[in-house]
Structure formats: structure tokens, C-alpha cells
Design a protein around this motif. Sequence first.
Motif, mmCIF file in Angstrom:
data_model
loop_
_atom_site.group_PDB
_atom_site.id
_atom_site.type_symbol
_atom_site.label_atom_id
_atom_site.label_comp_id
_atom_site.label_asym_id
_atom_site.label_seq_id
_atom_site.Cartn_x
_atom_site.Cartn_y
_atom_site.Cartn_z
ATOM 1 N N PRO A 1 5.975 -24.571 5.966
ATOM 2 C CA PRO A 1 6.864 -25.100 4.935
ATOM 3 C C PRO A 1 6.139 -26.133 4.066
ATOM 4 O O PRO A 1 5.311 -26.900 4.550
ATOM 5 C CB PRO A 1 7.987 -25.771 5.742
ATOM 6 C CG PRO A 1 7.887 -25.209 7.118
ATOM 7 C CD PRO A 1 6.441 -24.883 7.330
ATOM 8 N N LEU A 2 6.471 -26.134 2.789
ATOM 9 C CA LEU A 2 5.902 -27.088 1.838
ATOM 10 C C LEU A 2 7.027 -27.908 1.241
ATOM 11 O O LEU A 2 7.962 -27.365 0.647
ATOM 12 C CB LEU A 2 5.142 -26.344 0.734
ATOM 13 C CG LEU A 2 4.549 -27.205 -0.393
ATOM 14 C CD1 LEU A 2 3.471 -28.149 0.152
ATOM 15 C CD2 LEU A 2 3.955 -26.320 -1.490
ATOM 16 N N ASP A 3 6.959 -29.230 1.397
ATOM 17 C CA ASP A 3 8.002 -30.127 0.916
ATOM 18 C C ASP A 3 7.449 -31.113 -0.109
ATOM 19 O O ASP A 3 6.235 -31.236 -0.279
ATOM 20 C CB ASP A 3 8.620 -30.902 2.085
ATOM 21 C CG ASP A 3 9.427 -30.005 3.011
ATOM 22 O OD1 ASP A 3 9.938 -28.974 2.537
ATOM 23 O OD2 ASP A 3 9.545 -30.332 4.207
ATOM 24 N N TYR A 4 8.369 -31.836 -0.729
ATOM 25 C CA TYR A 4 8.024 -32.760 -1.812
ATOM 26 C C TYR A 4 8.922 -33.979 -1.735
ATOM 27 O O TYR A 4 10.132 -33.870 -1.478
ATOM 28 C CB TYR A 4 8.207 -32.056 -3.158
ATOM 29 C CG TYR A 4 8.147 -32.955 -4.373
ATOM 30 C CD1 TYR A 4 6.948 -33.160 -5.054
ATOM 31 C CD2 TYR A 4 9.298 -33.600 -4.848
ATOM 32 C CE1 TYR A 4 6.896 -33.978 -6.176
ATOM 33 C CE2 TYR A 4 9.244 -34.414 -5.971
ATOM 34 C CZ TYR A 4 8.046 -34.602 -6.630
ATOM 35 O OH TYR A 4 7.986 -35.410 -7.739
ATOM 36 N N VAL A 5 8.330 -35.166 -1.961
ATOM 37 C CA VAL A 5 9.127 -36.373 -2.172
ATOM 38 C C VAL A 5 8.511 -37.162 -3.319
ATOM 39 O O VAL A 5 7.305 -37.079 -3.570
ATOM 40 C CB VAL A 5 9.218 -37.274 -0.918
ATOM 41 C CG1 VAL A 5 9.998 -36.575 0.187
ATOM 42 C CG2 VAL A 5 7.849 -37.710 -0.437
ATOM 43 N N LEU A 6 9.337 -37.917 -4.010
ATOM 44 C CA LEU A 6 8.899 -38.768 -5.112
ATOM 45 C C LEU A 6 8.972 -40.221 -4.664
ATOM 46 O O LEU A 6 10.035 -40.706 -4.275
ATOM 47 C CB LEU A 6 9.790 -38.554 -6.339
ATOM 48 C CG LEU A 6 9.462 -39.396 -7.576
ATOM 49 C CD1 LEU A 6 8.122 -38.980 -8.169
ATOM 50 C CD2 LEU A 6 10.585 -39.268 -8.618
ATOM 51 N N GLU A 7 7.826 -40.911 -4.711
ATOM 52 C CA GLU A 7 7.769 -42.347 -4.419
ATOM 53 C C GLU A 7 7.553 -43.076 -5.740
ATOM 54 O O GLU A 7 6.468 -43.009 -6.323
ATOM 55 C CB GLU A 7 6.643 -42.653 -3.436
ATOM 56 C CG GLU A 7 6.426 -44.133 -3.171
ATOM 57 C CD GLU A 7 7.693 -44.840 -2.757
ATOM 58 O OE1 GLU A 7 8.097 -45.785 -3.477
ATOM 59 O OE2 GLU A 7 8.301 -44.453 -1.726
ATOM 60 N N GLU B 1 4.486 -37.555 -4.390
ATOM 61 C CA GLU B 1 4.101 -37.881 -5.767
ATOM 62 C C GLU B 1 4.430 -39.340 -6.052
ATOM 63 O O GLU B 1 5.551 -39.793 -5.840
ATOM 64 C CB GLU B 1 4.825 -36.982 -6.766
ATOM 65 C CG GLU B 1 4.394 -37.268 -8.189
ATOM 66 C CD GLU B 1 4.773 -36.159 -9.162
ATOM 67 O OE1 GLU B 1 4.187 -36.136 -10.255
ATOM 68 O OE2 GLU B 1 5.643 -35.336 -8.838
ATOM 69 N N ASN B 2 3.434 -40.073 -6.525
ATOM 70 C CA ASN B 2 3.593 -41.500 -6.790
ATOM 71 C C ASN B 2 3.689 -41.703 -8.296
ATOM 72 O O ASN B 2 2.692 -41.884 -8.984
ATOM 73 C CB ASN B 2 2.411 -42.266 -6.185
ATOM 74 C CG ASN B 2 2.580 -43.766 -6.222
ATOM 75 O OD1 ASN B 2 1.624 -44.507 -6.393
ATOM 76 N ND2 ASN B 2 3.807 -44.245 -6.072
ATOM 77 N N ASP B 3 4.913 -41.669 -8.812
ATOM 78 C CA ASP B 3 5.128 -41.750 -10.258
ATOM 79 C C ASP B 3 6.584 -42.115 -10.507
ATOM 80 O O ASP B 3 7.416 -42.063 -9.592
ATOM 81 C CB ASP B 3 4.788 -40.406 -10.906
ATOM 82 C CG ASP B 3 4.411 -40.534 -12.372
ATOM 83 O OD1 ASP B 3 4.667 -41.612 -12.959
ATOM 84 O OD2 ASP B 3 3.881 -39.569 -12.940
ATOM 85 N N GLU B 4 6.902 -42.452 -11.744
ATOM 86 C CA GLU B 4 8.290 -42.756 -12.086
ATOM 87 C C GLU B 4 9.126 -41.493 -12.206
ATOM 88 O O GLU B 4 10.333 -41.512 -11.946
ATOM 89 C CB GLU B 4 8.341 -43.536 -13.405
ATOM 90 C CG GLU B 4 7.723 -44.923 -13.330
ATOM 91 C CD GLU B 4 7.806 -45.653 -14.651
ATOM 92 O OE1 GLU B 4 8.301 -45.044 -15.632
ATOM 93 O OE2 GLU B 4 7.398 -46.823 -14.719
ATOM 94 N N HIS B 5 8.489 -40.398 -12.610
ATOM 95 C CA HIS B 5 9.209 -39.150 -12.843
ATOM 96 C C HIS B 5 8.469 -38.007 -12.156
ATOM 97 O O HIS B 5 7.240 -38.000 -12.104
ATOM 98 C CB HIS B 5 9.334 -38.866 -14.344
ATOM 99 C CG HIS B 5 9.913 -40.000 -15.131
ATOM 100 N ND1 HIS B 5 11.250 -40.337 -15.087
ATOM 101 C CD2 HIS B 5 9.320 -40.898 -15.970
ATOM 102 C CE1 HIS B 5 11.458 -41.378 -15.877
ATOM 103 N NE2 HIS B 5 10.314 -41.735 -16.425
ATOM 104 N N PRO B 6 9.194 -37.009 -11.666
ATOM 105 C CA PRO B 6 8.531 -35.874 -11.008
ATOM 106 C C PRO B 6 7.831 -34.978 -12.020
ATOM 107 O O PRO B 6 8.426 -34.576 -13.024
ATOM 108 C CB PRO B 6 9.693 -35.134 -10.328
ATOM 109 C CG PRO B 6 10.896 -35.493 -11.140
ATOM 110 C CD PRO B 6 10.666 -36.892 -11.633
ATOM 111 N N SER B 7 6.568 -34.697 -11.760
ATOM 112 C CA SER B 7 5.838 -33.782 -12.644
ATOM 113 C C SER B 7 5.291 -32.583 -11.888
ATOM 114 O O SER B 7 4.923 -31.588 -12.510
ATOM 115 C CB SER B 7 4.691 -34.522 -13.353
ATOM 116 O OG SER B 7 3.791 -35.053 -12.408
ATOM 117 N N THR B 8 5.224 -32.669 -10.564
ATOM 118 C CA THR B 8 4.709 -31.532 -9.775
ATOM 119 C C THR B 8 5.791 -30.913 -8.907
ATOM 120 O O THR B 8 5.518 -29.982 -8.155
ATOM 121 C CB THR B 8 3.541 -31.968 -8.871
ATOM 122 O OG1 THR B 8 3.992 -32.988 -7.976
ATOM 123 C CG2 THR B 8 2.372 -32.478 -9.681
#
Length: 305
Positions: A48-54, A26-33
Motif C-alpha cells: 500500500p502507498l499512502d500520503y500525508v501533508l505536513e 509532503e512538507n508544504d502548505e498545499h498538496p502537490s504530489t
Amino acid sequence: MVAELIASWGQMQLPDNCDIRCLIVENDEHPSTQSLIAAQPVLPNGVPLDYVLETEAGIPFGRNRAAKEAIARGDDLLVFVDDDETVAQDWLVSLLKGYRESEAVLLGAPLRIAPPPDQLTWFQSLMHDNLRFSYERREALTAKTATLNSQGRAVIATNNWIAETALFRDENIWFDESLRFSGGEDTRFQRDVKSRGFAIGWVKDAFAYETVPCQRLSFLYQYRRTRDQANTNFQHRLHEKPSSRYKIFLKLPGKALQILFLTILLPFTPQKSFIRLAKRAGNYTGKLGAAIGTRSTHYVKTTGH
């Protein structure tokens, strides 16, 4: 649309002899997903499903973050699709099969348009027909020239893309972060890979499907998108060959006649001519803008929510 992408990942068939992870960057200032991903850490097919915030804004930063995550995990391959897409059930099987049968280190695959959203206006429905025609024509033209070991006339775009992580790790080829909001980072990546002498290929039967939101089914949006893509590509052309700046002005009379001809055709071929007119006009004005020093900012504003 992210939820629909994740659902299609959960239904896809899995290739043999692969350790697979799906990752949302996710490319944002804050996590929304993040909560969406946290709710299903393992997809129905066992992936597996992972998440990172950029938080650094811009598509190239998100792309490079995905590559860094893959390298840190020790992955050999990185695959991209966009967050407004879904994938066919045999998509990953076909993509990996194509990679394994080729000598290429970077390969692209076709993007098709998904069925239209409900409750479109008449013109939005017409533009969707135009886009479907454009996608089908591009896929057919690519199939004539591109193979597993040759890109032909294909543009290897990150909407359906596979590459060896060694390109990043060992060759130090990355997505150009100076193209923060303009787009075109994937075509520049393709050029950089080609310039190093690596084979680039095309997998003709690994299909992803793009959902086109109502906001993008307008003549103006399609014109602006093509204009901005042409602007970015021509900026690179000018860097390599500055004399191209002057040649673009000489083409003005001929381009004006082409645009006039397509305008006349609109009542006779409405399912084809609207998108042709938008792309022809956008392509030329984008190059003309680059010649006089303007730069694309296509991705400053996000559409399609």
C-alpha cells in the motif's frame, strides 16, 4: 524524482514476515504530489502507498510526522529514504535482514550516486565524477569500521535509515525541530540514541541511489552544502565545549595552506580535487561562521525541481 522513488518501491522485493506500508510525507502548505499517490494506492508488488501533508515547514517536522504516523499504525520499525532517491530491488530485504541479525535499534546503510542526468555541461559532468569518487570513498571508509552492531565512523543519515519506533514512543527521542531549515537533525538524533546507551549499526549491502539534479552539480552548491552542514554540527560542539570557539581561529593558517594545496592540484586530479576543495573550504568556513554566531539556513530554499 518522487515518481521515480515510488516506481522503485513498486519493484522492490519484500522481506518475509513483514506488514509493509510506503508513505510519502509532503512538507508544504498545499498538496502537490497527492494526486500522484492517489493514482496508485497499491504498488505493483502489493505494498500500500499512502500520503500525508505536513504543513509545518522544515525537515524535522516531516520526519517526526512520519514517526507519528508509524506509531499510530502500531508499526515496530520506521525506514527513511529521501525523495530524490531510488532503491535497489533487494534493498528492503537486505535492510531487514541486517536489522534482524543485529542488536542495534538504529542502523544506516550506504547511499550511492545514480547515473548522471542527460545533457550535462562539461563541468557538471566533472562534478558528477567528483561526487561519485566522494561517495565511493566514504562507503569504503565506513565499511572498514562499521558493523551490524557498531556504527564505527558511519554517519547514520536519514537518506537510508531504519530504527525501532520505540525510540520515539518509549524513549521520547525525536528529530530536533529547532533545526527547522539548517539540516543536521539526523546526526543529532544519532547522538541522542547513542547517549542513551543503545547500539547503533550499519548494513553494508542495502543500497539507495541519489539522483543529483543539474542545479546541484556546481562547485558553489557543494561548497554551501558542506558549509551549512559543518555550521550546524559545530553549533552542537560549541554547546558542549565552548572553548572550541577559540581553537577554530588558531587553525586558520593551516586550513588556508590545505586549501591552497588542493587548488594547485586541480589541473592534475580534476576527478577528485574539485569536490575535496569544495568540502574542505566549506567545512572550515561553516565552523568559522558558527564560531562568530551565524546559523545555517540551507533548506530555506528547495533546489532540484
